[in-house]
Motif scaffolding. Structure first.
Motif, mmCIF file in Angstrom:
data_model
loop_
_atom_site.group_PDB
_atom_site.id
_atom_site.type_symbol
_atom_site.label_atom_id
_atom_site.label_comp_id
_atom_site.label_asym_id
_atom_site.label_seq_id
_atom_site.Cartn_x
_atom_site.Cartn_y
_atom_site.Cartn_z
ATOM 1 N N GLN A 99 0.825 -1.205 0.000
ATOM 2 C CA GLN A 99 0.000 0.000 0.000
ATOM 3 C C GLN A 99 0.862 1.259 0.000
ATOM 4 O O GLN A 99 0.569 2.217 -0.715
ATOM 5 C CB GLN A 99 -0.940 -0.011 1.206
ATOM 6 C CG GLN A 99 -2.034 -1.071 1.128
ATOM 7 C CD GLN A 99 -2.870 -1.133 2.391
ATOM 8 O OE1 GLN A 99 -2.485 -0.616 3.446
ATOM 9 N NE2 GLN A 99 -4.024 -1.776 2.303
ATOM 10 N N GLN A 100 1.933 1.251 0.817
ATOM 11 C CA GLN A 100 2.825 2.404 0.871
ATOM 12 C C GLN A 100 3.538 2.615 -0.470
ATOM 13 O O GLN A 100 3.689 3.749 -0.943
ATOM 14 C CB GLN A 100 3.860 2.211 1.987
ATOM 15 C CG GLN A 100 3.296 2.281 3.391
ATOM 16 C CD GLN A 100 2.779 3.666 3.725
ATOM 17 O OE1 GLN A 100 3.285 4.673 3.236
ATOM 18 N NE2 GLN A 100 1.741 3.725 4.554
ATOM 19 N N PHE A 101 3.963 1.508 -1.085
ATOM 20 C CA PHE A 101 4.631 1.600 -2.381
ATOM 21 C C PHE A 101 3.680 2.144 -3.439
ATOM 22 O O PHE A 101 4.040 3.007 -4.251
ATOM 23 C CB PHE A 101 5.155 0.232 -2.800
ATOM 24 C CG PHE A 101 5.825 0.219 -4.146
ATOM 25 C CD1 PHE A 101 7.113 0.699 -4.311
ATOM 26 C CD2 PHE A 101 5.154 -0.275 -5.254
ATOM 27 C CE1 PHE A 101 7.725 0.702 -5.551
ATOM 28 C CE2 PHE A 101 5.757 -0.269 -6.499
ATOM 29 C CZ PHE A 101 7.042 0.218 -6.651
ATOM 30 N N GLU A 102 2.440 1.646 -3.429
ATOM 31 C CA GLU A 102 1.453 2.104 -4.406
ATOM 32 C C GLU A 102 1.119 3.576 -4.193
ATOM 33 O O GLU A 102 0.935 4.326 -5.155
ATOM 34 C CB GLU A 102 0.188 1.243 -4.297
ATOM 35 C CG GLU A 102 -0.822 1.508 -5.401
ATOM 36 C CD GLU A 102 -1.942 0.494 -5.398
ATOM 37 O OE1 GLU A 102 -3.071 0.884 -5.748
ATOM 38 O OE2 GLU A 102 -1.692 -0.679 -5.060
ATOM 39 N N LEU A 103 1.041 3.976 -2.910
ATOM 40 C CA LEU A 103 0.768 5.380 -2.616
ATOM 41 C C LEU A 103 1.907 6.272 -3.121
ATOM 42 O O LEU A 103 1.665 7.325 -3.738
ATOM 43 C CB LEU A 103 0.587 5.567 -1.107
ATOM 44 C CG LEU A 103 0.305 6.987 -0.618
ATOM 45 C CD1 LEU A 103 -0.989 7.517 -1.225
ATOM 46 C CD2 LEU A 103 0.247 7.027 0.906
ATOM 47 N N GLY A 104 3.142 5.853 -2.857
ATOM 48 C CA GLY A 104 4.287 6.621 -3.345
ATOM 49 C C GLY A 104 4.327 6.664 -4.860
ATOM 50 O O GLY A 104 4.634 7.710 -5.458
ATOM 51 N N GLN A 105 3.994 5.540 -5.476
ATOM 52 C CA GLN A 105 3.994 5.477 -6.939
ATOM 53 C C GLN A 105 2.933 6.413 -7.523
ATOM 54 O O GLN A 105 3.184 7.118 -8.510
ATOM 55 C CB GLN A 105 3.733 4.035 -7.386
ATOM 56 C CG GLN A 105 4.002 3.773 -8.849
ATOM 57 C CD GLN A 105 3.813 2.304 -9.190
ATOM 58 O OE1 GLN A 105 3.179 1.553 -8.453
ATOM 59 N NE2 GLN A 105 4.370 1.891 -10.311
ATOM 60 N N SER A 106 1.761 6.430 -6.897
ATOM 61 C CA SER A 106 0.685 7.296 -7.389
ATOM 62 C C SER A 106 1.050 8.764 -7.245
ATOM 63 O O SER A 106 0.709 9.598 -8.101
ATOM 64 C CB SER A 106 -0.623 6.997 -6.650
ATOM 65 O OG SER A 106 -0.513 7.327 -5.285
ATOM 66 N N VAL A 108 4.075 10.039 -7.436
ATOM 67 C CA VAL A 108 5.027 10.361 -8.503
ATOM 68 C C VAL A 108 4.309 10.496 -9.844
ATOM 69 O O VAL A 108 4.544 11.439 -10.618
ATOM 70 C CB VAL A 108 6.126 9.285 -8.588
ATOM 71 C CG1 VAL A 108 7.016 9.516 -9.801
ATOM 72 C CG2 VAL A 108 6.957 9.273 -7.314
ATOM 73 N N LEU A 109 3.396 9.541 -10.115
ATOM 74 C CA LEU A 109 2.678 9.569 -11.389
ATOM 75 C C LEU A 109 1.787 10.809 -11.499
ATOM 76 O O LEU A 109 1.642 11.384 -12.581
ATOM 77 C CB LEU A 109 1.831 8.298 -11.529
ATOM 78 C CG LEU A 109 2.613 6.991 -11.667
ATOM 79 C CD1 LEU A 109 1.686 5.797 -11.622
ATOM 80 C CD2 LEU A 109 3.421 6.998 -12.968
ATOM 81 N N GLU A 110 1.206 11.196 -10.374
ATOM 82 C CA GLU A 110 0.363 12.389 -10.380
ATOM 83 C C GLU A 110 1.172 13.628 -10.750
ATOM 84 O O GLU A 110 0.679 14.541 -11.434
ATOM 85 C CB GLU A 110 -0.289 12.565 -9.007
ATOM 86 C CG GLU A 110 -1.342 13.663 -8.962
ATOM 87 C CD GLU A 110 -2.032 13.751 -7.618
ATOM 88 O OE1 GLU A 110 -2.934 14.608 -7.472
ATOM 89 O OE2 GLU A 110 -1.655 12.976 -6.706
ATOM 90 N N LYS A 111 2.426 13.677 -10.334
ATOM 91 C CA LYS A 111 3.287 14.821 -10.661
ATOM 92 C C LYS A 111 3.698 14.811 -12.139
ATOM 93 O O LYS A 111 4.113 15.861 -12.695
ATOM 94 C CB LYS A 111 4.534 14.797 -9.778
ATOM 95 C CG LYS A 111 4.242 15.039 -8.306
ATOM 96 C CD LYS A 111 5.507 15.055 -7.484
ATOM 97 C CE LYS A 111 5.201 15.198 -6.001
ATOM 98 N NZ LYS A 111 4.463 16.427 -5.674
#
Length: 210
Positions: A99-106, A108-111
């Motif tokens: 979940q933490q990895f997916e949150l961090g990934q999202s 970055v992708l949002e930026k």
């Protein structure tokens, strides 16, 4: 005289035989007579004792285990419990990490989405006469490569124009008069929205028919 002796001897032998028979008969009848002669209280006590023995055999306490075996069983149970707790902890930790990895990934992708927006604005601003030029072609190839990589990561655009307005995916910022669409339909997309797997990465900014 000899005849009289023989008769006396015969009588004695008969008496001895009869006495032996009486003794055997008496010995055989004694258990039955004793059982019959027992008092009712004694018979009752014996019967109760028999019932108690039966109950003990059926419902009595189990034979106590060996203390060493009890200790071994206790330790085995403790080990199994700790293993189960550790397995649950591991699964919970793996889930939290994912979940933490997916949150961090999202995040970055949002930026990266504003960069995608700028590519689209830049390509849209290229004059019609220059669209086949090397610069425009290079920009278009970079844009397509970027969108392909985003799609591989699970980022997909949200469908908007022509779809019924859904606040879960669309952010209505204005009303748009349209003869093409019915009321409550998205008629214009001002900013493209994106999904990251099953999560909204960015809502679509849209105009909706009144």
């Amino acid at each position: 005289m000899d005849k009289d002796k023989e008769e006396v001897l015969e009588n004695i032998m008969e008496e001895l035989e009869q006495e032996a028979k009486d003794k055997e008969k008496a010995a055989e009848e004694t258990p039955v007579e004793e059982a019959a002669a027992k008092e009712p209280s004694e018979a009752s006590e014996e019967a109760e004792g028999t019932e108690e023995d039966k109950k003990k055999g059926l419902f009595g306490k189990k034979e106590k285990k060996n203390p060493l075996q009890e200790k071994v069983d206790e330790l085995n149970d403790k080990v199994l419990r700790q293993m189960a707790e550790f397995e649950n902890f591991r699964k919970r930790t793996d889930k939290e990490k994912a979940q933490q990895f997916e949150l961090g990934q999202s995040n970055v992708l949002e930026k990266l989405l504003p960069i995608v927006d700028n590519f689209e604005r830049g390509l849209a601003a290229v004059p019609e006469a220059e669209k086949d030029g090397a610069f425009a072609d290079g920009m278009n190839k970079i844009y397509k490569q970027l969108m392909t990589e985003l799609e591989n990561l699970g980022v997909t655009p949200i469908e908007a124009v022509g779809k019924e307005f859904d606040p879960n995916f669309h952010n209505a910022v204005m009303q748009v008069e349209s003869s093409e669409y019915e009321s409550g339909i998205v008629a214009q997309e001002l900013q493209k929205g994106y999904m990251f797997h099953d999560t909204v990465l960015r809502h679509s900014m849209v105009g909706v028919t009144p």
